[in-house]
Enzyme design. Structure first.
Site, PDB file in Angstrom:
ATOM      1  N   GLU A 290     -47.025 -30.883 -82.144  1.00  0.00           N
ATOM      2  CA  GLU A 290     -46.263 -30.672 -83.376  1.00  0.00           C
ATOM      3  C   GLU A 290     -44.825 -30.233 -83.107  1.00  0.00           C
ATOM      4  OE1 GLU A 290     -50.126 -29.056 -85.899  1.00  0.00           O
ATOM      5  OE2 GLU A 290     -48.782 -27.629 -84.940  1.00  0.00           O
ATOM      6  N   ARG A 293     -38.335 -28.381 -84.032  1.00  0.00           N
ATOM      7  CA  ARG A 293     -36.946 -28.114 -83.648  1.00  0.00           C
ATOM      8  C   ARG A 293     -36.409 -29.195 -82.702  1.00  0.00           C
ATOM      9  NH1 ARG A 293     -35.020 -22.773 -83.342  1.00  0.00           N
ATOM     10  NH2 ARG A 293     -37.158 -22.059 -83.130  1.00  0.00           N
ATOM     11  N   ARG A 330     -30.088 -17.963 -89.774  1.00  0.00           N
ATOM     12  CA  ARG A 330     -30.683 -17.705 -88.457  1.00  0.00           C
ATOM     13  C   ARG A 330     -29.957 -16.626 -87.671  1.00  0.00           C
ATOM     14  NH1 ARG A 330     -31.377 -20.819 -84.754  1.00  0.00           N
ATOM     15  NH2 ARG A 330     -33.454 -20.119 -84.142  1.00  0.00           N
ATOM     16  N   TYR A 334     -32.358 -13.695 -86.694  1.00  0.00           N
ATOM     17  CA  TYR A 334     -32.748 -13.662 -85.271  1.00  0.00           C
ATOM     18  C   TYR A 334     -31.575 -13.472 -84.314  1.00  0.00           C
ATOM     19  CZ  TYR A 334     -36.066 -16.858 -87.650  1.00  0.00           C
ATOM     20  OH  TYR A 334     -36.902 -17.476 -88.530  1.00  0.00           O
ATOM     21  N   CYS A 361     -22.235 -11.394-100.429  1.00  0.00           N
ATOM     22  CA  CYS A 361     -21.957  -9.959-100.497  1.00  0.00           C
ATOM     23  C   CYS A 361     -22.933  -9.233 -99.591  1.00  0.00           C
ATOM     24  CB  CYS A 361     -22.117  -9.471-101.922  1.00  0.00           C
ATOM     25  SG  CYS A 361     -20.963 -10.274-102.992  1.00  0.00           S
ATOM     26  N   GLU A 362     -22.703  -9.342 -98.305  1.00  0.00           N
ATOM     27  CA  GLU A 362     -23.645  -8.822 -97.312  1.00  0.00           C
ATOM     28  C   GLU A 362     -22.891  -8.797 -95.988  1.00  0.00           C
ATOM     29  OE1 GLU A 362     -27.195  -8.891 -98.300  1.00  0.00           O
ATOM     30  OE2 GLU A 362     -27.821  -8.096 -96.374  1.00  0.00           O
ATOM     31  N   TYR A 390     -34.481 -25.651 -89.143  1.00  0.00           N
ATOM     32  CA  TYR A 390     -34.571 -24.312 -89.748  1.00  0.00           C
ATOM     33  C   TYR A 390     -33.251 -23.864 -90.381  1.00  0.00           C
ATOM     34  CZ  TYR A 390     -38.847 -24.182 -86.896  1.00  0.00           C
ATOM     35  OH  TYR A 390     -40.059 -24.460 -86.321  1.00  0.00           O
TER      36      TYR A 390
END
Ligand code: LLP
Length: 432
Positions: A290, A293, A330, A334, A361-362, A390
Site C-alpha cells: 500500500e 507517499r 505538515r 511534524y 492567526c497562529e 498528505y
C-alpha cells in the site's frame, strides 16, 4: 532539482512536467497544488512492475488514497490497473463514484462505523481490514443482517520499530492500530474469525510506519508475519492466503535525502518472502502493498505568491505567503522539512535563508524555518516541492480559508482535477 520532473526554462522559470509554473500561477491563481500526472502514473507503474516481476503476478499494489484522494486520482489508479487503500467512507465513496473495481479495495480504519461497514459490505469490498475483535463481531452481525459474507484481513502489529518520526510509527505494540502478536491477541482473533459464519478470513495485514528509508524493518516485518501464518497453519490447520505488507517507503524532501529505489525495497522484501515461505513450508500468500507517499509525494508541488517580507535584524526574515497550514499542515504537525524556491527566479542562486509563514492567526503557521531560497520580493511565486502527499488531503478551512485547487499536468497539458473552493463553499453548510 529535487525530482526528475522539475526543470528551469529559458525564461529562468521553474517547470513541472515541462510546464512553466509562473504561467500556471497566472492561469489558475495561487495558492495552487500542481500534480505531475505523468510522474504519478510512472510511480504506479514502477510498483506494479516490481510486484508483478517479484511475485509472478501474484500480488496487488493498492495506492494509499489518504495521501491524495479525489475522483481523478481514483480513475488514474483504475487505468494503471492498481488497487486502492481507503480509510473512511469518504474515500470509499470517492472510489465508488468512479466505478472502482471493489475486489481491488482494502478498507482500513481502527474504528469503522456501522454505516462504513455496511457501505463496504453492500458494495462487495474485497478486503476489509479488521482492526479489533469488537469490529469483527460487529461486521459478522451486519453481514448476517444484509446477507453478505465479509472478506477480511486482520491488522496485526508485528512489533517493529521503524526508526521514523514517533507520530507515524504504527507497527509497535503501543499503537491504536491493530492486534498484538506478542500477547496472543492476534491469534485469538484468528481463531474467532474462523468460527464465524459471515466472515471469510483471507489474510493478514501490517503497516510499520511512514517515510522509512531503511529496508530492514520491511524485511523483518515480512518475516514475522510469515512466521505467524505458519503458526496458524500448524496449530489451527488454517491457510492464510493473503499478506498485505502496507506502505511506508520514504521519499526525498530535501537534496540530502537519499531513499532507496522503490524497486530495491520490493526486490529485497520478495527475497525474504520467498525464502521464508520455503523454510516454513507454507504456500506463498498473495502479496499486497500500500504505497502512498512514494506514489504521489514527489509528483506534487505547491505554488504561492509572496506577500510581506519582514526582516527582524539578527533574528530572521519572515516571508508570508497566501496559504500555509491550511494547505500544508505538515510543519506544524511534524516539523516536516521542505525545499522551496522562487519559481520566477529559478535560475538564480539561493543566497538567502527565510522562514516561510502562512496567513493564519497562529504563530506556528509556518511552511518551514530558515529555508535556503533566492532573494524574495513581494509578488514573487514561491514553489514548495514534494507536496503531493498528505497536503491537499490534510488541508483544512481554518480561518475559513478556501482550499486551493489541484491542477494536473500531463504531456505538457493542464487540467483542473479539483476546483478551487469559493467563499460560497465556505458558508454552504451554515444554517442561520
Ligand atoms: N497503509 C496503511 C494502513 C497506512 O496507515 C498508511 C499511512 C499507508 C498504507 C501509506 O503509507 P505511506 O506509503 O504513504 O507512507 N500524515 C502523515 C503520514 C501518516 C501515515 C498514515 N498511514 C504525514 O504527513 O507524514
Amino acid at each position: 532539482m529535487l525530482t526528475e520532473n522539475l526543470g528551469v526554462n529559458s525564461a529562468g522559470h521553474l517547470t513541472i512536467g515541462g510546464v512553466d509554473t509562473v504561467n500556471l500561477a497566472k492561469e489558475y491563481g495561487t495558492p495552487l497544488y500542481v500534480m505531475d500526472e505523468d510522474l504519478l502514473r510512472a510511480n504506479c507503474r514502477k510498483f506494479k512492475k516490481s510486484i508483478d516481476d517479484y511475485y509472478d503476478g501474484e500480488g496487488l499494489v493498492c495506492y494509499a488514497s489518504k495521501v491524495f484522494c479525489c475522483r481523478a486520482v481514483c480513475k488514474i489508479a483504475i487505468e494503471e490497473k492498481i488497487g486502492l487503500d481507503v480509510a473512511s467512507e469518504g474515500e470509499l465513496y470517492t472510489a465508488i463514484s468512479v466505478g472502482f473495481p471493489m475486489d481491488k479495495i482494502c478498507f482500513h480504519g481502527n474504528n469503522k462505523t456501522d454505516d462504513e461497514l455496511t457501505l463496504a459490505l453492500s458494495h462487495g469490498v474485497g478486503h476489509i481490514i479488521v482492526d479489533n475483535i469488537t469490529e469483527l463481531e460487529r461486521l459478522d452481525r451486519i453481514a448476517r443482517k444484509i446477507h453478505k459474507k465479509a472478506n477480511i484481513m486482520f491488522r496485526v502489529k508485528p512489533g517493529i520499530d521503524a526508526h521514523t518520526h514517533s507520530f507515524i510509527q504504527t507497527g509497535q505494540i503501543d499503537s491504536k492500530f491493530g492486534l498484538a502478536l506478542e500477547t496472543g491477541e492476534a491469534f485469538e482473533a484468528v481463531k474467532t474469525a474462523i468460527s464465524l459464519e459471515n466472515v471469510n478470513l483471507k489474510g493478514l495485514h501490517c503497516h510499520i510506519g511512514s517515510q522509512i528509508f531503511e529496508i530492514e524493518p520491511f524485511e523483518l516485518a515480512a518475516k514475522v508475519m510469515l512466521e505467524f501464518i505458519a503458526k496458524i497453519k500448524n496449530e489451527l490447520g488454517f491457510e492464510i492466503r493473503e499478506l498485505d505488507l502496507g506502505g511506508g517507503f520514504g521519499i526525498k524532501y530535501l537534496e540530502e535525502h537519499n531513499p532507496p529505489e522503490y524497486d530495491e525495497y520490493m526486490k529485497r522484501v520478495s527475497v525474504v518472502v520467498n525464502r521464508e515461505c520455503k523454510a516454513l513450508g507454507i504456500n506463498r500468500p498473495f502479496i499486497l502493498i500500500e504505497p502512498g507517499r512514494s506514489i504521489a509525494g514527489p509528483a506534487g508541488i505547491t505554488l504561492y505568491t509572496a506577500g510581506a517580507v519582514k526582516t527582524i535584524p539578527n533574528i530572521r526574515t519572515y516571508v508570508s505567503v497566501n496559504g500555509g497550514m491550511t494547505d500544508n499542515p505538515r510543519y506544524i504537525l511534524y516539523q516536516a522539512e521542505y525545499e522551496a524556491l522562487v519559481a520566477n527566479k529559478a535560475n538564480e542562486e539561493k543566497t538567502e535563508r527565510v522562514t516561510l509563514a502562512g496567513k493564519c492567526c497562529e504563530s506556528g503557521d509556518l511552511i518551514g524555518e530558515n529555508m535556503p531560497i533566492q532573494k524574495v520580493e513581494p509578488g514573487d511565486i514561491i514553489a514548495v516541492l514534494a507536496t503531493g502527499a498528505y497536503n491537499y488531503s490534510m488541508s483544512s478551512n481554518y480561518n475559513r480559508v478556501p482550499k486551493p485547487p489541484v491542477v494536473m499536468v500531463k504531456g505538457g497539458k493542464t487540467r483542473v482535477a479539483v476546483k478551487r473552493e469559493t467563499l460560497e463553499d465556505i458558508i454552504r453548510n451554515d444554517v442561520v
